[in-house]
Design an enzyme around this catalytic site. Structure first.
Site, mmCIF file in Angstrom:
data_model
loop_
_atom_site.group_PDB
_atom_site.id
_atom_site.type_symbol
_atom_site.label_atom_id
_atom_site.label_comp_id
_atom_site.label_asym_id
_atom_site.label_seq_id
_atom_site.Cartn_x
_atom_site.Cartn_y
_atom_site.Cartn_z
ATOM 1 C CG HIS A 1 36.113 23.486 46.177
ATOM 2 N ND1 HIS A 1 35.111 24.309 46.642
ATOM 3 C CD2 HIS A 1 36.524 24.036 45.007
ATOM 4 C CE1 HIS A 1 34.936 25.314 45.785
ATOM 5 N NE2 HIS A 1 35.762 25.171 44.795
ATOM 6 C CB SER B 1 31.217 28.252 45.334
ATOM 7 O OG SER B 1 32.342 27.506 45.677
ATOM 8 N NE ARG C 1 33.420 22.912 38.164
ATOM 9 C CZ ARG C 1 33.232 24.093 38.686
ATOM 10 N NH1 ARG C 1 32.259 24.283 39.541
ATOM 11 N NH2 ARG C 1 33.987 25.110 38.345
ATOM 12 C CE LYS D 1 35.043 35.507 41.498
ATOM 13 N NZ LYS D 1 35.902 34.337 41.371
#
Ligand code: ADP
Length: 156
Positions: free
Chosen positions: A17, A127, A89, A41
């Protein structure tokens, strides 16, 4: 003044990040890191913790860190931002990012989504994988800033 929003969960912020952020700062005059709160979440760090971890690890950068609720486009309008920065990515990121970018364009065609390609060395980093590794007591050298490493140690 070109203002961009860099939105995400940042649960927690990683060096991947940070790399995207540092490179986006070469394009924009101001970047607001926007910490999202999605209902349902399951976060490891609550919103304040995620905001504070980002603030601590971006002290060397000219950024603002804020949390937001509601649509990203609304938040961007409120902050007078004209762009949304996202990182890419692998091909696996593409479908979701493409859908998100088109949805946001539908909501406000003046706000452009800009993708910053990951640096090869961070292409594996997320993460989620960092949290898994922390739970297994793995060393996180080079993956996250030291304040995040400490926070993960406390949680796991
Ligand atoms: P979200 O839940 O919105 O995907 P994340 O915190 O996982 O939030 O990611 C925020 C943004 O940062 C996304 O655009 C994601 O693709 C990007 N990102 C995450 N990790 C990396 C990395 N290692 N390299 C480049 N971009 C990344």
């Amino acid at each position: 003044m070109k203002i961009a929003i860099y939105p995400g969960s940042f649960d927690p912020i990683t060096n991947g990040h940070l790399d995207v952020l540092e490179r986006a700062l070469k394009i924009f005059d101001k970047i607001i890191v926007a910490v999202g709160e999605q209902k349902g979440k399951n976060y490891m760090f609550n919103t304040d913790e995620r905001v504070n971890l980002i603030k601590e690890s971006t002290k060397h950068l000219e950024v603002e860190v804020k949390s937001f609720k509601g649509t990203l486009v609304n938040f961007a309008e409120q902050e007078q931002a004209t762009a949304i920065v996202r990182g890419l990515r692998a091909v696996s990121d593409f479908d979701h990012e493409f859908q998100l970018a088109l949805m946001n364009r539908k909501l406000n065609k003046e706000i452009e989504t800009v993708f910053i390609m990951t640096r090869g060395m961070y292409s594996y980093l997320s993460s989620s994988i960092v949290k898994e590794a922390a739970q297994l007591k793995a060393k996180l050298v080079g993956m996250v800033p030291t304040n995040v490493e400490d926070a993960l140690k406390e949680k796991c």
